[in-house]
Design a protein around this motif. Structure first.
Motif, PDB file in Angstrom:
ATOM      1  N   ILE A 167     -10.740  36.028  44.307  1.00 29.15           N
ATOM      2  CA  ILE A 167     -12.146  36.119  43.950  1.00 29.15           C
ATOM      3  C   ILE A 167     -12.283  37.269  42.960  1.00 29.15           C
ATOM      4  CG2 ILE A 167     -12.614  37.517  46.028  1.00 29.15           C
ATOM      5  CD1 ILE A 167     -15.482  36.352  45.931  1.00 29.15           C
ATOM      6  N   LYS A 168     -12.991  37.033  41.860  1.00 24.28           N
ATOM      7  CA  LYS A 168     -12.968  37.953  40.725  1.00 24.28           C
ATOM      8  C   LYS A 168     -14.376  38.158  40.171  1.00 24.28           C
ATOM      9  CE  LYS A 168     -10.680  38.259  36.152  1.00 24.28           C
ATOM     10  NZ  LYS A 168      -9.717  37.545  35.266  1.00 24.28           N
ATOM     11  N   PHE A 169     -14.724  39.409  39.905  1.00 25.95           N
ATOM     12  CA  PHE A 169     -15.987  39.733  39.248  1.00 25.95           C
ATOM     13  C   PHE A 169     -15.703  40.414  37.918  1.00 25.95           C
ATOM     14  CE2 PHE A 169     -19.157  43.010  38.218  1.00 25.95           C
ATOM     15  CZ  PHE A 169     -20.240  42.182  37.943  1.00 25.95           C
ATOM     16  N   SER A 170     -16.337  39.899  36.856  1.00 27.22           N
ATOM     17  CA  SER A 170     -16.250  40.494  35.522  1.00 27.22           C
ATOM     18  C   SER A 170     -17.671  40.712  35.023  1.00 27.22           C
ATOM     19  CB  SER A 170     -15.497  39.575  34.550  1.00 27.22           C
ATOM     20  OG  SER A 170     -14.185  39.326  34.998  1.00 27.22           O
ATOM     21  N   SER A 171     -18.002  41.942  34.708  1.00 27.09           N
ATOM     22  CA  SER A 171     -19.372  42.266  34.318  1.00 27.09           C
ATOM     23  C   SER A 171     -19.666  41.860  32.887  1.00 27.09           C
ATOM     24  CB  SER A 171     -19.624  43.764  34.483  1.00 27.09           C
ATOM     25  OG  SER A 171     -19.054  44.496  33.402  1.00 27.09           O
ATOM     26  N   VAL A 172     -20.947  41.772  32.567  1.00 29.34           N
ATOM     27  CA  VAL A 172     -21.362  41.673  31.173  1.00 29.34           C
ATOM     28  C   VAL A 172     -21.183  43.049  30.537  1.00 29.34           C
ATOM     29  CG1 VAL A 172     -22.991  39.804  31.626  1.00 29.34           C
ATOM     30  CG2 VAL A 172     -23.761  42.192  31.767  1.00 29.34           C
ATOM     31  N   SER A 173     -21.402  43.144  29.256  1.00 27.08           N
ATOM     32  CA  SER A 173     -21.252  44.418  28.553  1.00 27.08           C
ATOM     33  C   SER A 173     -22.515  45.259  28.694  1.00 27.08           C
ATOM     34  CB  SER A 173     -20.957  44.154  27.070  1.00 27.08           C
ATOM     35  OG  SER A 173     -20.884  45.366  26.353  1.00 27.08           O
ATOM     36  N   TYR A 174     -22.336  46.505  29.143  1.00 31.54           N
ATOM     37  CA  TYR A 174     -23.418  47.473  29.214  1.00 31.54           C
ATOM     38  C   TYR A 174     -23.131  48.570  28.191  1.00 31.54           C
ATOM     39  CZ  TYR A 174     -24.481  45.258  33.721  1.00 31.54           C
ATOM     40  OH  TYR A 174     -24.787  44.357  34.706  1.00 31.54           O
ATOM     41  N   ASP A 175     -23.829  48.486  27.046  1.00 29.40           N
ATOM     42  CA  ASP A 175     -23.595  49.448  25.956  1.00 29.40           C
ATOM     43  C   ASP A 175     -22.116  49.542  25.602  1.00 29.40           C
ATOM     44  OD1 ASP A 175     -26.313  50.120  25.748  1.00 29.40           O
ATOM     45  OD2 ASP A 175     -26.145  51.594  27.353  1.00 29.40           O
ATOM     46  N   GLY A 176     -21.437  48.401  25.574  1.00 29.62           N
ATOM     47  CA  GLY A 176     -20.035  48.350  25.183  1.00 29.62           C
ATOM     48  C   GLY A 176     -19.055  48.486  26.322  1.00 29.62           C
ATOM     49  N   ILE A 177     -19.541  48.752  27.538  1.00 31.15           N
ATOM     50  CA  ILE A 177     -18.660  48.949  28.692  1.00 31.15           C
ATOM     51  C   ILE A 177     -18.643  47.691  29.553  1.00 31.15           C
ATOM     52  CG2 ILE A 177     -18.254  50.287  30.789  1.00 31.15           C
ATOM     53  CD1 ILE A 177     -19.626  52.641  29.432  1.00 31.15           C
ATOM     54  N   LYS A 178     -17.443  47.231  29.911  1.00 30.40           N
ATOM     55  CA  LYS A 178     -17.251  46.141  30.851  1.00 30.40           C
ATOM     56  C   LYS A 178     -16.353  46.620  31.985  1.00 30.40           C
ATOM     57  CE  LYS A 178     -17.553  42.337  27.496  1.00 30.40           C
ATOM     58  NZ  LYS A 178     -16.845  41.147  26.938  1.00 30.40           N
ATOM     59  N   VAL A 179     -16.626  46.161  33.193  1.00 27.29           N
ATOM     60  CA  VAL A 179     -15.795  46.506  34.338  1.00 27.29           C
ATOM     61  C   VAL A 179     -15.470  45.230  35.113  1.00 27.29           C
ATOM     62  CG1 VAL A 179     -16.735  48.837  34.554  1.00 27.29           C
ATOM     63  CG2 VAL A 179     -17.811  46.953  35.796  1.00 27.29           C
TER      64      VAL A 179
END
Length: 399
Positions: A167-179
């Protein structure tokens, strides 16, 4: 009555068209094959004492593994979508399946995507070394691809390994940052951690600069009779990079873009405890190394320059240091180190079709006579000694 019937039919057609417009399924793929020359290849594959000779062969996937797949999305409203991805790997030269014959051995997952937060997916997936660090490298998703992989693909930047049951979570970009974060279940009753895994990662983009870092931990027992073959890392389809006990991989990379051209730098570290085998010659062979641990550090510089919009030149240099501790199990300990240079010219006949020539030179020293530390380029036949050259001329087509 007839008019009402026609109006109802027309409305149904419009509604069906609107529903279709909100969802999509795409067939995609890539075919890559070519002629490969290598010197000093072992006459008897698998034998560390075999003499060497020149070899000419046709090889599928010199840069990118040939594959086809289906991907899709369905708009659920409110910025939420259902997504899926099914991807198969195959050998162009003879039509056989890759990944041990798995139908969708490259990727198979389903999940939900939120425009506000990111994506949660479940299935067989790549870890964050592949997602966040590999794009800075020449290997893997980089322009040099498979032939440019670091020795034994010890850091998985060439994405030879996937995580099952994840199970995997990939965030959207927040001011260029992804986690991102993921966990892969062992699936074994009474032993939750035997062949389970987890991965973390982050990336940052600002203008032409990109940074990425990731960590991967694979927990497994070193006892062969307790091995969990269907856990997070499959042992029956050639996906494991090493055999033995627990494995850790982490690293970071940076890239600077100018136009379509790029320069990049990557450092990665990997270690397997109670190791018994490494990924070489297209499979993970046990017995080649049996020791307390095997450690690698990879240092790579790479660059690609577009001379014209349809013609690029690229190169990379990777220095890898290793530390093998084997005395406790009857093997001679060693501190091998590898120097590897890759050079490539790529000409695009169209946006989807290109022809390429790519060469790799590898030199190894410090192996203490262990055949596992002979020169070894991607999944080609290992060298009968500490030096090898491979040159591929081929063609790629995307659809």
């Amino acid at each position: 009555m007839v008019k009402i019937r026609y109006i109802a039919a027309a409305c149904a057609m419009v509604a069906a068209g609107a529903a279709h417009a909100q969802s999509s399924v795409t067939l995609f793929g890539l075919i890559d094959t070519g002629i490969v020359y290598q010197n000093n290849a072992r006459v008897t594959p698998g034998s560390a004492t075999s003499p060497g000779a020149s070899s000419w062969s046709m090889q599928s996937g010199n840069i990118f593994t040939s594959r086809w797949g289906l991907r899709g999305t369905e708009d659920l409203g409110g910025g939420l979508s259902a997504v899926f991805w099914l991807e198969n790997g195959f050998n162009v030269d003879n039509g056989t399946l890759k990944n041990g014959g798995d139908l969708f051995g490259r990727q198979a997952w389903v999940g939900l995507h939120s425009n506000q937060y990111g994506t949660v997916t479940l299935g067989r997936q790549y870890d964050f070394m592949v997602d966040f660090v590999a794009p800075m490298s020449a290997t893997g998703s980089g322009f040099g691809g498979n032939l440019a992989s670091h020795v034994f693909d010890n850091d998985n930047l060439n994405n030879d390994m996937r995580l099952n049951n994840s199970i995997k979570f990939s965030s959207v970009s927040y001011d260029g940052i992804k986690v991102g974060a993921m966990y892969a279940f062992s699936g074994e009753a009474g032993n939750f951690s035997n062949n389970g895994a987890y991965s973390l990662g982050a990336s940052y983009a600002y203008g032409p600069f990109k940074l990425g870092a990731a960590y991967l931990q694979i927990n497994r027992t070193a006892q062969p009779d307790l091995a969990n073959a269907t856990g997070a890392v499959s042992t029956g389809d050639g996906d494991e990079l090493t055999t033995g006990g627990s494995q850790q991989i982490f690293g970071a990379g940076a890239q600077y873009s100018f136009g379509a051209s790029t320069i990049g730098a990557v450092w990665t570290h990997s270690v397997t405890y109670n190791i018994t085998g490494v990924f070489q010659d297209g499979s993970t062979s046990t017995g080649a190394l049996a020791g307390e641990s095997m450690k690698f550090d990879n240092f790579e510089l790479n660059g690609r320059y577009f001379v014209r919009p349809d013609f690029s030149l690229g190169a990379s240099y990777t220095y890898t240091t290793g530390q093998f501790s084997g005395a406790s199990k009857g093997f001679t300990s060693a501190s091998p180190h590898w120097n590897q240079i890759m050079a490539q010219a790529d000409y695009f006949l169209s946006p989807r079709t290109d022809i390429y020539i790519e060469g790799v030179y590898q030199k190894v020293s410090g192996g203490n006579g262990n055949g596992a530390f002979d020169a070894s380029i991607f999944t080609l036949d290992p060298a009968a000694g500490d030096e090898q050259v491979a040159v591929a001329i081929g063609m790629k087509h995307r659809f």
